[in-house]
Design a protein around this motif. Structure first.
Motif, PDB file in Angstrom:
ATOM      1  N   ILE A   2       0.858  -1.182   0.000  1.00  8.81           N
ATOM      2  CA  ILE A   2       0.000   0.000   0.000  1.00  8.81           C
ATOM      3  C   ILE A   2       0.897   1.236   0.000  1.00  8.81           C
ATOM      4  O   ILE A   2       1.562   1.530   1.005  1.00  8.81           O
ATOM      5  N   PRO A   3       0.963   1.970  -1.095  1.00  7.48           N
ATOM      6  CA  PRO A   3       1.874   3.122  -1.172  1.00  7.48           C
ATOM      7  C   PRO A   3       1.292   4.362  -0.483  1.00  7.48           C
ATOM      8  O   PRO A   3       0.113   4.385  -0.096  1.00  7.48           O
ATOM      9  N   LYS A   4       2.093   5.391  -0.355  1.00  7.71           N
ATOM     10  CA  LYS A   4       1.636   6.667   0.207  1.00  7.71           C
ATOM     11  C   LYS A   4       0.615   7.297  -0.727  1.00  7.71           C
ATOM     12  O   LYS A   4       0.729   7.223  -1.940  1.00  7.71           O
ATOM     13  N   GLY A   5      -0.371   7.971  -0.121  1.00  5.31           N
ATOM     14  CA  GLY A   5      -1.421   8.601  -0.903  1.00  5.31           C
ATOM     15  C   GLY A   5      -2.435   7.627  -1.455  1.00  5.31           C
ATOM     16  O   GLY A   5      -3.212   7.965  -2.357  1.00  5.31           O
ATOM     17  N   PHE A   6      -2.466   6.421  -0.894  1.00  2.00           N
ATOM     18  CA  PHE A   6      -3.365   5.390  -1.412  1.00  2.00           C
ATOM     19  C   PHE A   6      -4.830   5.791  -1.280  1.00  2.00           C
ATOM     20  O   PHE A   6      -5.605   5.662  -2.226  1.00  2.00           O
ATOM     21  N   GLU A   7      -5.212   6.310  -0.099  1.00  3.26           N
ATOM     22  CA  GLU A   7      -6.628   6.636   0.126  1.00  3.26           C
ATOM     23  C   GLU A   7      -7.106   7.699  -0.842  1.00  3.26           C
ATOM     24  O   GLU A   7      -8.165   7.565  -1.468  1.00  3.26           O
ATOM     25  N   LYS A   8      -6.336   8.765  -1.021  1.00  4.09           N
ATOM     26  CA  LYS A   8      -6.741   9.852  -1.914  1.00  4.09           C
ATOM     27  C   LYS A   8      -6.808   9.360  -3.355  1.00  4.09           C
ATOM     28  O   LYS A   8      -7.775   9.641  -4.073  1.00  4.09           O
TER      29      LYS A   8
END
Length: 328
Positions: free
Chosen positions: A103-109
């Motif tokens: 799960i990379p950074k900024g996944f939710e956005k």
């Protein structure tokens, strides 16, 4: 009744072959009942967890809840290093895990902006497919609820609440056995295979012998009408059918299942179906005797016919799992 007496003598001579198939049938029926009968618990399903590894660099509301959701159903390995492709490949190769989720950074956005930055690296097989299905189902459910106006936290709570609910199943169309598979059902399941084999080795061989040119000429020279000969052969076929019905349809189920068979509400249907199957088997044996002229090849034809019909007509393989093309 000379023809009929000769019929019985030939039947007695072929009794060993018929008895061999009967012994094979009894062995198959007993082994199937012991392995699949209703003496075992029917609640054999057990949810299994799959070994997975997760790397969460986003640490957002969505990613954290996704990890928590997977931890409830899967075996998450936190002691494995999955930072490089070589390490991931090694863990998958040695089956330390079956699926790696990054799960990379900024996944939710990015996910709610209709992007899918989540990386799933799977080992081929049903285990990894199950994990992929769970991840997709959770994320789609959260996304649908979030797009309806709820926050991510509210959407996650609703998904978790829905997931924790248990379905209540009520069996409406019960059979007369209360929805359970009777213990003697497996005996009748394999009955068509053995009936066709036994009638082929009894009636089929006898009719082929009677159809030999020399024997046929000698019978036509005898002071017995052609009609009488046919009636006596039909009587012999009736003896075979009645004997098989009593042996396979009545005696064996009583011996193997005792009171359960006699108390079965579907008992008349079992007996009727066995009778109808015997008529079909006798008809197939009569057809084989008209198409085959040598006794020594009836074994090959019988094996092809019985095994082919057994696999294609629902004896060994349920019709529900066969494709429409095979059924056609």
């Amino acid at each position: 009744m000379t023809v009929f007496k000769g019929f019985l003598l030939l039947l007695k001579r072929d009794a060993k072959s018929v008895s061999l198939y009967l012994v094979i049938f009894i062995a198959i029926a007993v082994m199937t009942q012991l392995s699949m009968g209703d003496n075992q618990s029917t609640s054999t399903f057990k949810s299994m967890s799959t070994r997975i590894a997760i790397e969460d660099k986003d640490q957002s509301e969505l990613s954290k809840n996704l990890v928590n959701y997977l931890e409830k159903t899967q075996s998450v390995k936190n002691d494995l290093t999955i930072s490089t492709p070589d390490m991931i490949q090694e863990n998958l190769y040695y089956s330390n895990v079956y699926s790696v989720i990054k799960i990379p950074k900024g996944f939710e956005k990015d996910y709610f902006d209709k992007q899918t930055p989540l990386t799933l690296i799977n080992k081929p097989g049903f285990d990894s497919t199950y994990v992929t299905s769970q991840v997709d189902q959770f994320l789609r459910s959260v996304k649908v609820i979030h797009e309806s106006g709820d926050t991510v936290a509210q959407a996650v709570q609703k998904v978790q609440r829905y997931d924790s609910q248990k379905s209540r199943v009520t069996l409406i169309a019960q059979n007369k056995s209360g929805g359970e598979m009777p213990y003697h059902n497996y005996l009748f399941q394999y009955l068509p295979y053995i009936l066709i084999s036994m009638t082929s080795y009894s009636l089929g061989i006898i009719l082929i012998i009677y159809a030999e040119p020399d024997k046929k000429r000698r019978m036509l020279c005898a002071p017995v009408s052609y009609r009488s000969m046919n009636l006596q052969l039909m009587l012999g076929a009736a003896v075979i059918g009645t004997g098989l019905w009593l042996t396979c349809g009545v005696a064996l189920p009583i011996i193997l299942s005792a009171k359960a068979f006699l108390a079965d509400p579907n008992l008349p249907y079992y007996l009727l179906n066995v009778g109808l199957m015997i008529l079909v088997s006798l008809a197939l044996s009569f057809l084989m005797s008209k198409l085959i002229q040598r006794v020594n090849i009836i074994s090959s034809v019988t094996n092809v016919l019985t095994l082919g019909m057994g696999f294609l007509c629902g004896v060994f393989v349920p019709l529900s799992v066969l494709s429409p093309a095979i059924k056609k």
